[in-house]
Design a protein around this motif. Sequence first.
Motif, mmCIF file in Angstrom:
data_model
loop_
_atom_site.group_PDB
_atom_site.id
_atom_site.type_symbol
_atom_site.label_atom_id
_atom_site.label_comp_id
_atom_site.label_asym_id
_atom_site.label_seq_id
_atom_site.Cartn_x
_atom_site.Cartn_y
_atom_site.Cartn_z
ATOM 1 N N ASN A 70 0.803 -1.225 0.000
ATOM 2 C CA ASN A 70 0.000 0.000 0.000
ATOM 3 C C ASN A 70 0.839 1.280 0.000
ATOM 4 O OD1 ASN A 70 -2.401 -1.484 0.079
ATOM 5 N ND2 ASN A 70 -2.406 -1.571 2.310
ATOM 6 N N TYR A 71 1.950 1.272 0.725
ATOM 7 C CA TYR A 71 2.708 2.516 0.933
ATOM 8 C C TYR A 71 4.104 2.509 0.327
ATOM 9 C CZ TYR A 71 -1.066 3.231 4.267
ATOM 10 O OH TYR A 71 -2.304 3.366 4.850
ATOM 11 N N GLY A 72 4.506 1.389 -0.234
ATOM 12 C CA GLY A 72 5.822 1.338 -0.861
ATOM 13 C C GLY A 72 6.765 0.399 -0.135
ATOM 14 N N ARG A 73 7.679 -0.212 -0.910
ATOM 15 C CA ARG A 73 8.625 -1.161 -0.318
ATOM 16 C C ARG A 73 9.684 -0.447 0.532
ATOM 17 N NH1 ARG A 73 4.914 -4.697 -1.863
ATOM 18 N NH2 ARG A 73 4.980 -5.270 -4.066
ATOM 19 N N LYS A 74 10.221 0.641 -0.004
ATOM 20 C CA LYS A 74 11.355 1.288 0.659
ATOM 21 C C LYS A 74 11.020 1.827 2.043
ATOM 22 C CE LYS A 74 15.047 4.647 -0.091
ATOM 23 N NZ LYS A 74 15.716 5.543 -1.069
ATOM 24 N N PRO A 75 9.917 2.580 2.232
ATOM 25 C CA PRO A 75 9.650 3.092 3.582
ATOM 26 C C PRO A 75 9.443 1.995 4.609
ATOM 27 C CG PRO A 75 7.802 3.539 2.097
ATOM 28 C CD PRO A 75 8.934 3.090 1.253
ATOM 29 N N VAL A 76 8.769 0.902 4.221
ATOM 30 C CA VAL A 76 8.542 -0.187 5.177
ATOM 31 C C VAL A 76 9.844 -0.926 5.463
ATOM 32 C CG1 VAL A 76 7.193 -2.264 5.664
ATOM 33 C CG2 VAL A 76 6.161 -0.399 4.396
ATOM 34 N N MET A 77 10.711 -1.071 4.460
ATOM 35 C CA MET A 77 12.019 -1.681 4.692
ATOM 36 C C MET A 77 12.835 -0.840 5.670
ATOM 37 S SD MET A 77 14.256 -4.079 4.110
ATOM 38 C CE MET A 77 14.104 -4.963 2.541
ATOM 39 N N LEU A 78 12.795 0.481 5.503
ATOM 40 C CA LEU A 78 13.541 1.359 6.412
ATOM 41 C C LEU A 78 12.993 1.279 7.836
ATOM 42 C CD1 LEU A 78 13.990 4.511 4.135
ATOM 43 C CD2 LEU A 78 15.726 2.828 4.762
ATOM 44 N N TYR A 177 22.681 2.622 3.994
ATOM 45 C CA TYR A 177 22.880 2.146 2.627
ATOM 46 C C TYR A 177 21.548 2.003 1.895
ATOM 47 C CZ TYR A 177 24.990 -0.584 -1.159
ATOM 48 O OH TYR A 177 25.412 -1.028 -2.385
ATOM 49 N N THR A 178 20.555 1.448 2.605
ATOM 50 C CA THR A 178 19.233 1.281 2.006
ATOM 51 C C THR A 178 18.598 2.634 1.699
ATOM 52 O OG1 THR A 178 18.924 -0.804 3.191
ATOM 53 C CG2 THR A 178 16.941 0.273 2.352
ATOM 54 N N THR A 179 18.787 3.587 2.596
ATOM 55 C CA THR A 179 18.224 4.927 2.396
ATOM 56 C C THR A 179 18.697 5.548 1.084
ATOM 57 O OG1 THR A 179 18.095 5.301 4.783
ATOM 58 C CG2 THR A 179 18.041 7.252 3.357
ATOM 59 N N PHE A 180 19.956 5.375 0.773
ATOM 60 C CA PHE A 180 20.534 6.044 -0.391
ATOM 61 C C PHE A 180 20.493 5.206 -1.670
ATOM 62 C CE2 PHE A 180 22.536 8.438 3.088
ATOM 63 C CZ PHE A 180 22.298 9.738 2.649
ATOM 64 N N TYR A 181 20.500 3.871 -1.539
ATOM 65 C CA TYR A 181 20.692 3.045 -2.735
ATOM 66 C C TYR A 181 19.512 2.151 -3.103
ATOM 67 C CZ TYR A 181 25.555 4.495 -2.545
ATOM 68 O OH TYR A 181 26.712 5.242 -2.533
ATOM 69 N N LEU A 182 18.580 1.934 -2.196
ATOM 70 C CA LEU A 182 17.413 1.128 -2.565
ATOM 71 C C LEU A 182 16.382 2.013 -3.253
ATOM 72 C CD1 LEU A 182 15.934 -1.602 -2.489
ATOM 73 C CD2 LEU A 182 14.910 -0.872 -0.327
#
Length: 418
Positions: A70-78, A177-182
Amino acid sequence: MIKIKSEYQKLTPLWIAVFVDILGFSIILPFLPFFIAEFNSSPVIIGFLLSSNAIFGFFFGPILGKLSDNYGRKPVMLISLAGTLVGFIILILSNNILLLFIARIIDGIFSGQFPIAKAIIGDVVPPKERPKQMTNIGIAFGLAFIIGPAIGGLLSPFGLIWPGILASLLTGFSLVYTTFYLEESLPKKINSKWQGGVIETPGLKIKSASIWKNNKTVILVIQYSFIAITGGILQTTFSIFAGIRLGLSPFIVGILLTLLGIFQIIFRLLIFNRLRKSLGDPITALLGLGTYIVTYLFFGIVTQVWELVLLLFFLSFAGSTSQGIITGFTSRSVDNQNQGKIMGITTGIDNLTQIIGPIVGGILLSLTGNIPYALVLSLLSVIPFLIGFKVLKFGYDNREKDITTDKPSLLIKAPAHN
């Protein structure tokens, strides 16, 4: 032609996130006897401590997966990585059993790395290539289980502080790393293009059907569940089996577990792709599932360490050639709108097996001899093997010339050459 190599290098943040997540569990394994003595606890309480992470991961894994839909992969991963970091910090500060429970529970609540990593692969990797990339998750898992116990053992004279600090630093690095590269991969947020357009899905505006109305998905989830149950029983009770049946010391058991991880990596890097290209994914998975059946049976008659090493060798082959492929098939059976949900379900199944595995395995090992233990594991492995013949009819052969999916609305499109 799809530029697979350059595109999939962007999956690196996923492997780091999964590695850090598993490292946090494996790094505390050498401390279990210490916990019993230091906190005046019992083996039963320590067993619940280990399972607490899996219990909360079982309930929250699908929730995090659905939130990523619903909200995106990256924010939930972070968010998941941030929660893991908080759990490690509490672990460092733990001076009683209650804080240890809180640390493990928080890590379980935010254990979204696995389902979201699988969902991102489902978003950006063409269906034929998903088994290969899903198996890479197993590489990260195996490396963490090799390195984690070794780090915990080496740093054990310092207590939990230094292992906890090291795990926290690694998690912090993964978070940055995830913040900048995912890059975000959720199709509805980026019009199904992952910074280069590997996959286009023009039919996503059509309402997505329930995954439980998809017969292929149901069959594959059942197959995955039985594989996870048998693996969970062995994984959580292998140390007990080696100790009470063969009289092995914890040090030797640790070496055997390290060998198991090394074998898996060797098979993944040297054998897996060759088998896929030669036999195709469905047959390769069947070969691995059949190997499980026979190998588990031999646990009933093993008496020597070298025999156990040989069995671990074949178990590594079975897992390396089947688990990633079946996970890839499960991802392939649903549309992009349900990738997070289905991967959350499979992660929930994994967590459930970490809860019931010690109970079932302990009951079996309380019986006389090794035969009941071996026979149950082998019989449970027959079911996914038989289901594999049904999967053969799904048309998931990676050797096909044309890239297809199960949904007529999905179109795989290669990025244009400059």
